[in-house]
Design an enzyme around this catalytic site. Structure first.
Site, PDB file in Angstrom:
ATOM      1  N   ASP A  83     -36.846  21.706  17.256  1.00 32.90           N
ATOM      2  CA  ASP A  83     -35.919  21.596  16.123  1.00 32.90           C
ATOM      3  C   ASP A  83     -36.691  21.914  14.846  1.00 32.90           C
ATOM      4  O   ASP A  83     -37.926  21.895  14.820  1.00 32.90           O
ATOM      5  CB  ASP A  83     -35.315  20.185  16.026  1.00 32.90           C
ATOM      6  CG  ASP A  83     -34.320  20.062  14.865  1.00 32.90           C
ATOM      7  OD1 ASP A  83     -33.343  20.841  14.843  1.00 32.90           O
ATOM      8  OD2 ASP A  83     -34.519  19.235  13.969  1.00 32.90           O
ATOM      9  N   SER A  84     -35.939  22.167  13.783  1.00 32.33           N
ATOM     10  CA  SER A  84     -36.567  22.452  12.489  1.00 32.33           C
ATOM     11  C   SER A  84     -37.302  21.220  11.948  1.00 32.33           C
ATOM     12  O   SER A  84     -38.220  21.358  11.147  1.00 32.33           O
ATOM     13  CB  SER A  84     -35.492  22.890  11.489  1.00 32.33           C
ATOM     14  OG  SER A  84     -34.517  21.872  11.364  1.00 32.33           O
ATOM     15  N   TYR A  94     -33.795  24.666   8.048  1.00 28.00           N
ATOM     16  CA  TYR A  94     -33.505  26.045   8.448  1.00 28.00           C
ATOM     17  C   TYR A  94     -32.123  26.501   7.953  1.00 28.00           C
ATOM     18  O   TYR A  94     -31.855  27.683   7.845  1.00 28.00           O
ATOM     19  CB  TYR A  94     -33.481  26.159   9.976  1.00 28.00           C
ATOM     20  CG  TYR A  94     -34.825  26.250  10.673  1.00 28.00           C
ATOM     21  CD1 TYR A  94     -36.019  25.979  10.005  1.00 28.00           C
ATOM     22  CD2 TYR A  94     -34.893  26.620  12.009  1.00 28.00           C
ATOM     23  CE1 TYR A  94     -37.237  26.055  10.670  1.00 28.00           C
ATOM     24  CE2 TYR A  94     -36.105  26.713  12.677  1.00 28.00           C
ATOM     25  CZ  TYR A  94     -37.274  26.427  12.014  1.00 28.00           C
ATOM     26  OH  TYR A  94     -38.478  26.520  12.674  1.00 28.00           O
ATOM     27  N   GLY A  95     -31.245  25.516   7.708  1.00 28.53           N
ATOM     28  CA  GLY A  95     -29.821  25.788   7.565  1.00 28.53           C
ATOM     29  C   GLY A  95     -29.395  26.723   6.462  1.00 28.53           C
ATOM     30  O   GLY A  95     -28.305  27.289   6.520  1.00 28.53           O
ATOM     31  N   CYS A 150     -31.297  22.230  18.236  1.00 26.73           N
ATOM     32  CA  CYS A 150     -30.935  22.587  16.867  1.00 26.73           C
ATOM     33  C   CYS A 150     -29.749  23.545  16.925  1.00 26.73           C
ATOM     34  O   CYS A 150     -29.832  24.600  17.570  1.00 26.73           O
ATOM     35  CB  CYS A 150     -32.149  23.261  16.222  1.00 26.73           C
ATOM     36  SG  CYS A 150     -31.840  23.883  14.566  1.00 26.73           S
ATOM     37  N   ASN A 151     -28.669  23.172  16.268  1.00 26.63           N
ATOM     38  CA  ASN A 151     -27.480  24.037  16.280  1.00 26.63           C
ATOM     39  C   ASN A 151     -27.731  25.334  15.521  1.00 26.63           C
ATOM     40  O   ASN A 151     -27.279  26.403  15.921  1.00 26.63           O
ATOM     41  CB  ASN A 151     -26.302  23.301  15.650  1.00 26.63           C
ATOM     42  CG  ASN A 151     -25.801  22.181  16.534  1.00 26.63           C
ATOM     43  OD1 ASN A 151     -24.955  22.380  17.374  1.00 26.63           O
ATOM     44  ND2 ASN A 151     -26.350  20.988  16.352  1.00 26.63           N
ATOM     45  N   THR A 152     -28.454  25.235  14.402  1.00 25.34           N
ATOM     46  CA  THR A 152     -28.701  26.429  13.587  1.00 25.34           C
ATOM     47  C   THR A 152     -29.499  27.448  14.396  1.00 25.34           C
ATOM     48  O   THR A 152     -29.135  28.628  14.469  1.00 25.34           O
ATOM     49  CB  THR A 152     -29.472  26.041  12.306  1.00 25.34           C
ATOM     50  OG1 THR A 152     -28.783  24.966  11.668  1.00 25.34           O
ATOM     51  CG2 THR A 152     -29.589  27.207  11.359  1.00 25.34           C
ATOM     52  N   CYS A 185     -24.814  19.710  13.838  1.00 24.95           N
ATOM     53  CA  CYS A 185     -26.180  19.765  13.325  1.00 24.95           C
ATOM     54  C   CYS A 185     -26.838  18.509  13.887  1.00 24.95           C
ATOM     55  O   CYS A 185     -26.292  17.412  13.736  1.00 24.95           O
ATOM     56  CB  CYS A 185     -26.198  19.739  11.800  1.00 24.95           C
ATOM     57  SG  CYS A 185     -27.862  19.519  11.132  1.00 24.95           S
ATOM     58  N   THR A 186     -27.982  18.690  14.544  1.00 27.16           N
ATOM     59  CA  THR A 186     -28.570  17.528  15.232  1.00 27.16           C
ATOM     60  C   THR A 186     -29.084  16.470  14.258  1.00 27.16           C
ATOM     61  O   THR A 186     -29.388  15.357  14.671  1.00 27.16           O
ATOM     62  CB  THR A 186     -29.687  17.967  16.194  1.00 27.16           C
ATOM     63  OG1 THR A 186     -30.610  18.805  15.490  1.00 27.16           O
ATOM     64  CG2 THR A 186     -29.116  18.705  17.381  1.00 27.16           C
ATOM     65  N   HIS A 187     -29.163  16.810  12.968  1.00 21.80           N
ATOM     66  CA  HIS A 187     -29.493  15.777  11.978  1.00 21.80           C
ATOM     67  C   HIS A 187     -28.314  14.828  11.752  1.00 21.80           C
ATOM     68  O   HIS A 187     -28.504  13.686  11.347  1.00 21.80           O
ATOM     69  CB  HIS A 187     -29.849  16.416  10.623  1.00 21.80           C
ATOM     70  CG  HIS A 187     -31.227  16.986  10.554  1.00 21.80           C
ATOM     71  ND1 HIS A 187     -31.585  18.142  11.199  1.00 21.80           N
ATOM     72  CD2 HIS A 187     -32.338  16.557   9.909  1.00 21.80           C
ATOM     73  CE1 HIS A 187     -32.863  18.401  10.943  1.00 21.80           C
ATOM     74  NE2 HIS A 187     -33.333  17.458  10.163  1.00 21.80           N
TER      75      HIS A 187
HETATM   76  N1  DGL Z   1     -30.943  20.073  12.925  1.00 20.39           N
HETATM   77  C1  DGL Z   1     -30.626  21.434  12.792  1.00 20.39           C
HETATM   78  C2  DGL Z   1     -29.270  21.800  13.302  1.00 20.39           C
HETATM   79  O1  DGL Z   1     -28.868  21.264  14.316  1.00 20.39           O
HETATM   80  C3  DGL Z   1     -31.062  22.177  11.561  1.00 20.39           C
HETATM   81  C4  DGL Z   1     -30.978  21.525  10.232  1.00 20.39           C
HETATM   82  C5  DGL Z   1     -31.757  22.335   9.212  1.00 20.39           C
HETATM   83  O2  DGL Z   1     -32.950  22.541   9.441  1.00 20.39           O
HETATM   84  O3  DGL Z   1     -31.139  22.784   8.238  1.00 20.39           O
HETATM   85  O4  DGL Z   1     -28.594  22.639  12.766  1.00 20.39           O
END
Ligand code: DGL
Length: 283
Positions: A6-7, A38-39, A69-71, A202-204
């Protein structure tokens, strides 16, 4: 070993569930805290950073890497799986994303089925997707959902700044305002109709699920992405036992970061009290 990338902290929401579900499997986590978030990055950047993360995990001995990570999944997974992996020299290795299991759960349709089947043909549900800017502009979620459920309405809502604010452990009132504004915008686009399901794409975001819960209508069910991903990995490993080296004793997970290990460990403990300490890994 199985790698999770993940990021930053977000993938830990998935990793925590995986390590609890499969205590006998050796897992390695890599958070690219040096480059988070990353988003809002350009797609090429996300592909390049994700490839570096995947290769770093392959070099650690992981033959299977899950993009937690979804992104990274929306922007980079297909390119890495189809274009890079076959010519990368990493034969016998694989990369999985987390969008496919989420779409499967949201549509109750296996990923391999790419056309509407009864009763999904007649499904007119409203599904909300919250994600980073890049996940939302990729349109991967609505496209994959509509292939299987053409009558479903998918409303997407970018939450710029939210992953970064979670990563910086901003005060709860700041996080609450960001979540509240995103939900309000989505509800305005929905014309007041409560979504049947919400994907926190988003996994966050599971780290602030309580805030989403408080702002979303009670009617809306939040899809539990980490559990859905764990179910899917269990199924994948049953079909691909070559990625599992059987162990009898529980193994301690390894956590790596491209950032500052002490700072990252301290920040991660805020939401995962027993998180093992991070070690530094240079890309
Ligand atoms: N946690 C990540 C996701 O699932 C990326 C969040 C990020 O780095 O902007 O999209």
């Amino acid at each position: 070993m199985i790698g999770v990338f993940d990021s930053g902290h977000g993938g830990l929401t998935v990793f925590r569930v995986l390590t609890a579900r499969f205590p006998h499997l050796p897992f390695v986590y890599l958070g690219d805290h040096a480059n988070v978030p990353y988003g809002d990055r350009a797609s090429d950047d996300i592909v390049a950073l994700t490839r570096r993360g995947v290769e770093a995990l392959f070099r650690q001995g992981c033959r299977l890497v899950l993009l937690g990570c979804n992104t990274a999944t929306c922007v980079a997974a297909r390119t890495l799986q189809k274009d890079w992996l076959p010519v990368s020299g990493w034969a016998g290795h694989n990369i999985l994303g987390i969008v496919a299991p989420t779409v499967e759960a949201a549509t109750q349709t296996p990923w391999a089925v790419t056309s509407p089947q009864y009763p999904q043909k007649y499904n007119t549900d409203l599904i909300a997707v919250f994600g980073t800017t890049r996940t939302i502009t990729s349109h991967v979620y609505p496209e994959e959902i509509r292939k299987r459920c053409p009558k479903v309405t998918v409303l997407q809502q970018a939450c710029p700044g939210l992953a970064g604010a979670i990563e910086r452990a901003e005060p709860v009132d700041v996080l609450d305002r960001l979540v509240g504004e995103s939900v309000q915008d989505l509800m305005a686009a929905a014309g007041g109709s409560p979504p049947h399901r919400a994907i926190l794409g988003c996994t966050h975001f599971p780290l602030v699920e309580g805030l989403f819960r408080a702002h979303l209508p009670a009617f809306t069910r939040i899809l539990p992405q980490p559990e859905v991903v764990a179910d899917s990995l269990e199924d994948y490993l049953a079909r691909h036992p070559n990625f599992v080296a059987g162990r009898e004793m529980p193994v301690a997970p390894i956590l790596l970061t491209t950032g500052h290990p002490e700072r990252v460990s301290a920040a991660a403990r805020v939401f995962w009290r027993e998180v093992p300490p991070f070690r530094h890994l240079a890309f």
